[in-house]
Write an enzyme that holds these catalytic residues in place. Structure first.
Site, short mmCIF file in Angstrom:
data_model
loop_
_atom_site.label_atom_id
_atom_site.label_comp_id
_atom_site.label_asym_id
_atom_site.label_seq_id
_atom_site.Cartn_x
_atom_site.Cartn_y
_atom_site.Cartn_z
N HIS A 178 0.83 -1.21 0.00
CA HIS A 178 0.00 0.00 0.00
C HIS A 178 0.86 1.25 0.00
CE1 HIS A 178 -4.38 -0.74 0.56
NE2 HIS A 178 -3.90 -1.97 0.49
N ASP A 223 -3.87 7.25 2.04
CA ASP A 223 -4.41 5.98 1.56
C ASP A 223 -5.89 6.00 1.92
OD1 ASP A 223 -5.20 3.12 1.64
OD2 ASP A 223 -3.09 2.79 1.21
C1 U2F Z 1 -1.72 -6.12 -1.28
O1 U2F Z 1 -0.87 -6.70 -2.24
P1 U2F Z 1 0.47 -7.55 -2.29
O2 U2F Z 1 1.56 -6.82 -1.67
O3 U2F Z 1 0.31 -8.94 -1.82
O4 U2F Z 1 0.62 -7.72 -3.89
P2 U2F Z 1 0.70 -6.71 -5.09
O5 U2F Z 1 -0.32 -5.63 -5.05
O6 U2F Z 1 0.68 -7.56 -6.27
O7 U2F Z 1 2.11 -6.05 -4.92
C2 U2F Z 1 3.29 -6.80 -4.81
C3 U2F Z 1 4.43 -5.88 -5.23
O8 U2F Z 1 5.66 -6.46 -4.81
C4 U2F Z 1 6.54 -6.52 -5.93
C5 U2F Z 1 5.65 -6.54 -7.15
C6 U2F Z 1 4.48 -5.66 -6.73
O9 U2F Z 1 4.76 -4.30 -7.02
O10 U2F Z 1 6.33 -6.06 -8.27
N1 U2F Z 1 7.37 -7.73 -5.87
C7 U2F Z 1 8.60 -7.70 -6.45
O11 U2F Z 1 9.06 -6.67 -6.97
N2 U2F Z 1 9.37 -8.85 -6.42
C8 U2F Z 1 8.94 -9.99 -5.88
O12 U2F Z 1 9.71 -10.98 -5.90
C9 U2F Z 1 7.65 -10.02 -5.29
C10 U2F Z 1 6.89 -8.88 -5.31
C11 U2F Z 1 -3.00 -6.94 -1.24
F1 U2F Z 1 -2.71 -8.23 -0.82
C12 U2F Z 1 -3.67 -6.96 -2.61
O13 U2F Z 1 -4.84 -7.72 -2.54
C13 U2F Z 1 -3.96 -5.54 -3.07
O14 U2F Z 1 -4.49 -5.56 -4.37
C14 U2F Z 1 -2.67 -4.72 -3.04
C15 U2F Z 1 -2.86 -3.27 -3.45
O15 U2F Z 1 -3.83 -2.63 -2.66
O16 U2F Z 1 -2.05 -4.78 -1.74
#
Ligand code: U2F
Length: 460
Positions: free
Chosen positions: A20, A119
Site C-alpha cells: 500500500h 491511503d
Molecule cells: C496487497 O498486495 P500484495 O503486496 O500482496 O501484492 P501486489 O499488489 O501484487 O504487490 C506486490 C508488489 O511487490 C513486488 C511486485 C508488486 O509491485 O512487483 N514484488 C517484487 O518486486 N518482487 C517480488 O519478488 C515479489 C513482489 C493486497 F494483498 C492486494 O490484494 C492488493 O491488491 C494490493 C494493493 O492494494 O495490496
C-alpha cells in the site's frame, strides 16, 4: 488555513501494510518533483518507511516521518495472523498520524499543513484535514482497481439486496453465482468474487468495519486519486466521476511516477535473457501470500509437467516445501529466486504468462508488460481482480476450483502459451498495455490528472 506567502505543505498519510505504501510513495515522489515549491511530509510506520526503496533518492522537498505502529514492546509478527499487526496499528490511529503531522509542521519551520493526501483505508483523514482548517482538502488514494473500490462504495446496497426477502448472510452460500450487474460496470462479477466481510464472513471484523466506513466517508473527499487508467473499466469510472467531487485516475502509477529501477540481485533478468521469447512462466504471489504447502507442491508438479521454462519468486523459507528433487530436476529450465525485480521481469520479452495472486500492483505490472495471467486469488480484492482478468478483459484464466492442482496448472499454462485462445489473450493484454502507455504520455488522461492534482495541492 495557510498564511499568505507561506509554503504549501502536504501531509501524505500511508497505510503501512502489504503493497500500500509503495504506490502512495511513488505518487508523493512524482508530486514532489512536479511541485518543487511545495513541502511534502510522508507519515508512515518506521517499518514501512524503511522498506520504501527510494527513501534516500526522494526529491529534497519530500521528508519522512515515523509514527507509532501500536505494537506492544514484546510483539512478534506471526505470519499466520497478519491482521494482528493491522489491529495494533489501527488502535493507535488517528492519534499517531495527528502527532506525526505536528512533528512535520515543527520540523518544516512551522509551515502549517495545507493539504492531506492519504491511503483511502485511512477513512478518518477527512476529519484530520477538517481539524486543520475548513479549506484544507483531503485527497484519498485508492491503491487497488476501480471495481474493488466500487464494492465498498455500494456495501449497504449489496447487503440490502442480498438479504432482501432472505434470512440473512447465511443465504449467500446458495447465491454465490448471482451476478452484480445492478451496480455500474459490475456485470459479470459474482457474489463469490466479493471480498470477505462485505456480504459474507465476519461483517464486524476490524477490516470489514474499516472498509465499510471508508465507503461512506470517501465521497466527502475533495478528490479521489486511483491507481487505474481511463479505458480499463469505463463504466465504473463514469460512475466515479458522478459520485466524487473529483475522480483522478493516475495509473499505472508505476509508469506515471516511476520508482528507481530495482537491482537484479538474484540474476533473474540475465536468466530471462537466455530464454526464448514469450515462453517463460513467471510465478509470484506478492508480499503477503504463499499458497498452502500441498498447493505449492501441486503447482511445482504442474510446472514440471508443463515442460515450460519458469522463474518463481519464492521466499527461501518455503523452498523446503517443494517436492523432493524438484529444484535439481528442473535446474536446467527453472529458476527459483527469493526476490525478483518483478515489474522489469514482466516487461521482459521472454515472459509469456504470469501465475499470480492478482494483487492490484501485480495485475497492473502484468498489463504494462502485455503478459496474460493465470489467476490464483486468495483474499480481499484479489477475487474481483481475477474475475476481471478472466471474464471481463479476457486476458487470462482462473482455476475452476480456485485452488491449484497439478493437472489444472499444466492445462492453464498450455492454454495461455500454446493455443489460439492464449494468443488472443496476449493480443488483448497488449492492447490494454497500449492504452495504459498512452494515458501516461503528456496529454494522456493520467498525465493530465497528475497536473490537476498538482494544481489542487499548490493552491490549497
Ligand atoms: C496487497 O498486495 P500484495 O503486496 O500482496 O501484492 P501486489 O499488489 O501484487 O504487490 C506486490 C508488489 O511487490 C513486488 C511486485 C508488486 O509491485 O512487483 N514484488 C517484487 O518486486 N518482487 C517480488 O519478488 C515479489 C513482489 C493486497 F494483498 C492486494 O490484494 C492488493 O491488491 C494490493 C494493493 O492494494 O495490496
Amino acid at each position: 488555513n495557510r498564511v499568505k506567502g507561506q509554503q504549501p505543505h502536504v501531509a501524505v498519510l500511508a497505510f503501512p501494510f502489504g503493497t500500500h505504501a509503495a504506490p502512495l510513495h511513488n505518487l508523493a515522489c512524482g508530486l514532489a518533483s512536479a511541485a518543487p515549491h511545495v513541502a511534502f511530509s510522508f507519515v508512515n510506520s518506521a517499518k514501512s518507511n524503511a522498506t520504501l526503496a527510494a527513501v534516500d533518492s526522494a526529491p529534497p522537498n519530500l521528508k519522512f516521518y515515523d509514527v507509532d505502529d501500536g505494537a506492544p514492546a514484546d510483539f512478534a509478527f506471526d505470519p499466520r495472523s497478519p491482521e494482528e499487526e493491522i489491529d495494533n496499528f489501527m488502535r493507535v490511529t488517528p492519534g499517531n498520524f495527528r502527532k506525526g503531522m505536528e512533528d512535520a509542521v515543527r520540523r518544516t519551520g512551522g509551515a502549517t499543513i495545507s493539504c492531506v493526501i492519504s491511503d483511502c483505508f485511512l477513512w478518518f483523514a477527512g476529519d484530520l484535514a477538517a481539524e486543520l482548517g475548513a479549506a484544507v482538502p483531503w485527497v484519498g488514494l485508492w491503491t487497488g482497481g476501480s471495481r474493488s473500490l466500487s464494492v465498498h462504495l455500494y456495501t449497504d446496497l449489496l447487503r440490502e439486496t442480498v438479504s432482501a426477502g432472505e434470512k440473512g448472510a447465511s443465504d449467500v452460500e446458495s447465491k454465490v453465482d448471482d451476478e452484480l450487474g445492478f451496480l455500474p460496470g459490475m456485470a459479470g462479477m459474482r457474489l463469490c468474487d466479493l471480498p470477505e466481510g462485505v456480504v459474507s464472513g465476519n461483517l464486524n471484523s476490524v477490516f470489514a468495519r474499516l472498509l465499510h466506513r471508508m465507503g461512506l466517508e470517501l465521497p466527502r473527499a475533495s478528490a479521489l486519486a486511483i491507481n487505474t487508467f481511463e479505458g480499463l473499466d469505463p463504466a465504473v469510472l463514469i460512475d466515479f466521476h458522478a459520485k466524487f467531487k473529483r475522480c483522478l485516475p493516475l495509473g499505472p502509477l508505476n509508469l506515471l511516477c516511476p520508482p528507481p529501477s530495482r537491482p537484479d540481485s538474484t540474476g533473474c533478468l540475465e536468466w530471462l535473457d537466455r530464454q526464448a521469447h514469450g515462453e517463460a512462466v513467471y510465478i509470484g504471489f506478492g508480499t503477503l501470500m504463499t499458497p498452502p504447502s500441498a498447493e505449492l507442491a501441486e503447482l511445482a508438479e504442474g510446472l514440471e509437467a508443463s515442460g515450460a521454462p519458469f522463474l518463481w519468486s519464492l521466499k527461501k523459507k518455503f523452498w523446503p516445501l517443494l517436492p523432493a528433487g524438484f529444484l535439481a530436476r528442473t535446474a536446467d529450465r527453472g529458476l527459483v529466486a527469493t526476490w525478483t525485480p518483478q515489474a522489469r521481469v514482466l516487461e521482459h520479452p521472454a515472459v509469456g504468462v504470469f501465475v499470480t495472486h492478482c494483487g492490484w500492483n501485480s495485475v497492473l505490472e502484468s498489463l504494462v508488460g502485455g503478459v496474460p495471467m493465470v489467476c490464483r486469488p486468495f483474499l480481499g480484492d484479489q477475487h474481483i481482480n481475477s474475475r476481471s482478468i478472466s471474464h471481463t478483459w479476457k486476458i487470462g484464466v482462473a482455476f475452476p476450483e480456485k485452488t491449484m492442482t497439478k493437472d489444472e496448472v499444466a492445462k492453464a499454462l498450455h492454454v495461455v502459451l500454446r493455443t489460439a485462445e492464449g494468443k488472443k489473450m496476449k493480443e488483448r493484454a497488449c492492447a490494454l498495455r497500449a492504452v495504459a502507455l498512452q494515458q501516461v504520455q503528456p496529454g494522456g488522461s493520467s498525465s493530465e490528472n497528475l497536473r490537476a492534482l498538482v494544481a489542487i495541492i499548490s493552491t490549497s
